[in-house]
Design a protein around this motif. Structure first.
Motif, mmCIF file in Angstrom:
data_model
loop_
_atom_site.group_PDB
_atom_site.id
_atom_site.type_symbol
_atom_site.label_atom_id
_atom_site.label_comp_id
_atom_site.label_asym_id
_atom_site.label_seq_id
_atom_site.Cartn_x
_atom_site.Cartn_y
_atom_site.Cartn_z
ATOM 1 N N ILE A 308 3.089 5.275 -21.628
ATOM 2 C CA ILE A 308 2.072 6.097 -22.263
ATOM 3 C C ILE A 308 2.753 7.338 -22.819
ATOM 4 N N ASN A 309 2.716 7.481 -24.147
ATOM 5 C CA ASN A 309 3.390 8.604 -24.816
ATOM 6 C C ASN A 309 4.860 8.687 -24.416
ATOM 7 N N GLY A 310 5.473 7.518 -24.292
ATOM 8 C CA GLY A 310 6.898 7.454 -23.997
ATOM 9 C C GLY A 310 7.268 7.646 -22.549
ATOM 10 N N VAL A 311 6.271 7.728 -21.655
ATOM 11 C CA VAL A 311 6.524 7.939 -20.228
ATOM 12 C C VAL A 311 5.994 6.739 -19.453
ATOM 13 N N TYR A 312 6.752 6.320 -18.440
ATOM 14 C CA TYR A 312 6.348 5.182 -17.626
ATOM 15 C C TYR A 312 5.353 5.613 -16.542
ATOM 16 N N TYR A 313 4.271 4.832 -16.373
ATOM 17 C CA TYR A 313 3.283 5.062 -15.321
ATOM 18 C C TYR A 313 2.899 3.730 -14.679
ATOM 19 N N LEU A 314 2.386 3.808 -13.464
ATOM 20 C CA LEU A 314 1.788 2.654 -12.807
ATOM 21 C C LEU A 314 0.282 2.777 -12.980
ATOM 22 N N THR A 315 -0.302 1.913 -13.793
ATOM 23 C CA THR A 315 -1.734 1.959 -14.056
ATOM 24 C C THR A 315 -2.459 0.941 -13.186
ATOM 25 N N PHE A 316 -3.709 1.247 -12.857
ATOM 26 C CA PHE A 316 -4.488 0.375 -11.977
ATOM 27 C C PHE A 316 -5.952 0.759 -12.070
ATOM 28 N N ASP A 317 -6.816 -0.106 -11.559
ATOM 29 C CA ASP A 317 -8.242 0.186 -11.530
ATOM 30 C C ASP A 317 -8.515 1.113 -10.350
ATOM 31 N N LEU A 318 -8.844 2.354 -10.656
ATOM 32 C CA LEU A 318 -8.986 3.366 -9.612
ATOM 33 C C LEU A 318 -10.113 3.042 -8.649
ATOM 34 N N GLU A 319 -11.239 2.572 -9.141
ATOM 35 C CA GLU A 319 -12.369 2.296 -8.266
ATOM 36 C C GLU A 319 -12.047 1.187 -7.269
ATOM 37 N N THR A 320 -11.310 0.184 -7.718
ATOM 38 C CA THR A 320 -10.907 -0.896 -6.808
ATOM 39 C C THR A 320 -9.972 -0.371 -5.732
ATOM 40 N N ALA A 321 -8.950 0.403 -6.143
ATOM 41 C CA ALA A 321 -7.997 0.960 -5.182
ATOM 42 C C ALA A 321 -8.696 1.901 -4.214
ATOM 43 N N LYS A 322 -9.631 2.690 -4.720
ATOM 44 C CA LYS A 322 -10.380 3.634 -3.898
ATOM 45 C C LYS A 322 -11.176 2.903 -2.824
ATOM 46 N N GLN A 323 -11.874 1.844 -3.224
ATOM 47 C CA GLN A 323 -12.676 1.088 -2.266
ATOM 48 C C GLN A 323 -11.800 0.415 -1.220
ATOM 49 N N GLN A 324 -10.699 -0.196 -1.671
ATOM 50 C CA GLN A 324 -9.792 -0.868 -0.744
ATOM 51 C C GLN A 324 -9.178 0.113 0.245
ATOM 52 N N MET A 325 -8.764 1.284 -0.236
ATOM 53 C CA MET A 325 -8.125 2.257 0.633
ATOM 54 C C MET A 325 -9.109 2.790 1.672
ATOM 55 N N ARG A 326 -10.328 3.110 1.248
ATOM 56 C CA ARG A 326 -11.302 3.652 2.198
ATOM 57 C C ARG A 326 -11.748 2.595 3.207
ATOM 58 N N ASP A 327 -11.889 1.351 2.758
ATOM 59 C CA ASP A 327 -12.230 0.279 3.698
ATOM 60 C C ASP A 327 -11.146 0.119 4.754
ATOM 61 N N TYR A 328 -9.899 0.245 4.326
ATOM 62 C CA TYR A 328 -8.774 0.102 5.252
ATOM 63 C C TYR A 328 -8.708 1.268 6.232
ATOM 64 N N ILE A 329 -8.789 2.489 5.717
ATOM 65 C CA ILE A 329 -8.626 3.670 6.558
ATOM 66 C C ILE A 329 -9.811 3.871 7.502
ATOM 67 N N PHE A 330 -11.016 3.731 6.995
ATOM 68 C CA PHE A 330 -12.194 4.053 7.797
ATOM 69 C C PHE A 330 -12.788 2.849 8.543
ATOM 70 N N ASN A 331 -12.702 1.647 7.947
ATOM 71 C CA ASN A 331 -13.334 0.481 8.550
ATOM 72 C C ASN A 331 -12.351 -0.567 9.053
ATOM 73 N N ASP A 332 -11.047 -0.287 8.883
ATOM 74 C CA ASP A 332 -10.003 -1.200 9.360
ATOM 75 C C ASP A 332 -10.114 -2.574 8.711
ATOM 76 N N ILE A 333 -10.468 -2.598 7.436
ATOM 77 C CA ILE A 333 -10.541 -3.848 6.685
ATOM 78 C C ILE A 333 -9.304 -3.944 5.810
ATOM 79 N N LYS A 334 -8.513 -4.963 6.035
ATOM 80 C CA LYS A 334 -7.293 -5.160 5.259
ATOM 81 C C LYS A 334 -7.321 -6.562 4.672
ATOM 82 N N GLN A 335 -7.421 -6.617 3.345
ATOM 83 C CA GLN A 335 -7.512 -7.905 2.656
ATOM 84 C C GLN A 335 -6.368 -8.082 1.678
#
Length: 335
Positions: A308-335
């Motif tokens: 992006i504009n000549g710079v490398y980034y790791l792009t991803f769907d933020l809402e998906t990552a957010k849901q997965q991370m909170r499920d893991y941290i708070f509910n101990d769900i790891k998929q």
């Protein structure tokens, strides 16, 4: 989202030989908690004076209370941001290693959540950028705010460790046993030479694959390998491999070894936690034991590299990552 492009990562990594160490943060944090919870008393206070204790504005950490209330376990689970920096004196440095240590008494686990340093996220006041830039822009306070705002978490505390402490910790503990692959063997010795030259050490080369007993310099070299076929994802896996080995060493280390260990690591530690906080957290860590579990976000298959504009980034769907991370941290769900 398509799977992460490892070839693109490798090309970029060869251009940018950064000293990125992940696992050292949690080690410094764990050393403090385990040892200080045991020694107590005036000695405890004296050791804490070796740390750089700073204040952060807890009203400016981006915590959205309404979102946190969705998780009934949130008030019982402790999350602490762990940052690994490669900075010289007087510089904040980028947090090339970003983790969240979770003390989860509900599920009786210590969880370590890694966030990929090139993750493309919003940083307050700076717009979209790599998440590891937040530390250079605004230190631990802005870094915590960036994590909370993007992933909907409730982090209020942090521990930062400078990379310089890692080899000393490993050497005090007597080294670690790590399995070296043939592919890793192709690269590790050049890293050993580089660290020897910079730090004035004389660690030996590794000449064969398989399980090897590594000293501090060799383990640091192993953690820095970036050019294997798995790219940055395999690098973070190597960090977690060393972390597991060190965690096992720490939990089996005698109390008599804590003095030299803490005297070495504490000058490299910065935190907003005070003596009472650390003693309380240390007690929780000891009650949970060595049940350590780890995860990384965005997870495999959920992110891709992009220029992006000549710079490398790791792009991803933020809402998906957010849901997965909170499920893991708070509910101990790891998929």
């Amino acid at each position: 989202m398509p799977k992460f492009n490892n070839n693109e990562v490798n090309k970029k990594d060869k251009k940018k030989k950064k000293k990125s160490i992940g696992f050292k943060i949690f080690i410094g944090f764990l050393c403090v908690l385990l040892a200080l919870a045991v020694v107590g008393g005036g000695y405890f206070v004296g050791l804490l004076n070796k740390m750089d204790t700073v204040d952060i504005d807890k009203d400016n950490l981006g915590i959205v209370e309404d979102e946190i209330k969705e998780y009934t376990t949130a008030d019982k689970i402790t999350n602490i941001a762990l940052f690994g920096v490669d900075a010289t004196d007087g510089e904040a440095g980028r947090s090339d290693a970003i983790m969240i240590a979770t003390l989860d008494p509900i599920h009786n686990k210590l969880k370590l959540t890694s966030i990929m340093r090139d993750s493309y996220v919003y940083i307050d006041g700076y717009g979209q950028d790599k998440i590891n830039h937040a530390y250079a822009y605004g230190g631990p306070e802005l870094s915590i705010k960036t994590i909370n705002e993007n992933f909907g978490l409730n982090i209020q505390d942090f521990v930062t460790v400078n990379f310089s402490s890692l080899p000393k910790i490993i050497n005090i503990l007597g080294g670690v046993d790590i399995e070296i692959t043939n592919e890793e063997l192709e690269y590790i010795n050049s890293y050993i030479d580089d660290i020897n030259n910079k730090d004035g050490t004389n660690s030996a080369h590794i000449y064969s694959s398989g399980v090897q007993h590594l000293d501090g310099t060799q383990a640091l070299a192993y953690s820095r390998i970036r050019y294997t076929s798995g790219g940055d994802y395999e690098r973070t896996q190597r960090q977690r491999t060393v972390l597991d080995a060190l965690f096992n060493k720490l939990t089996s280390t005698s109390v008599s070894s804590y003095n030299s260990l803490l005297n070495e690591v504490l000058p490299y530690v910065q935190t907003n936690l005070n003596a009472a906080d650390i003693l309380s957290l240390g007690t929780k860590v000891l009650s949970i034991g060595n049940n350590l579990e780890q995860d990384r976000f965005p997870r495999d298959g959920y992110g891709e590299g992009a220029m992006i504009n000549g710079v490398y980034y790791l792009t991803f769907d933020l809402e998906t990552a957010k849901q997965q991370m909170r499920d893991y941290i708070f509910n101990d769900i790891k998929q």
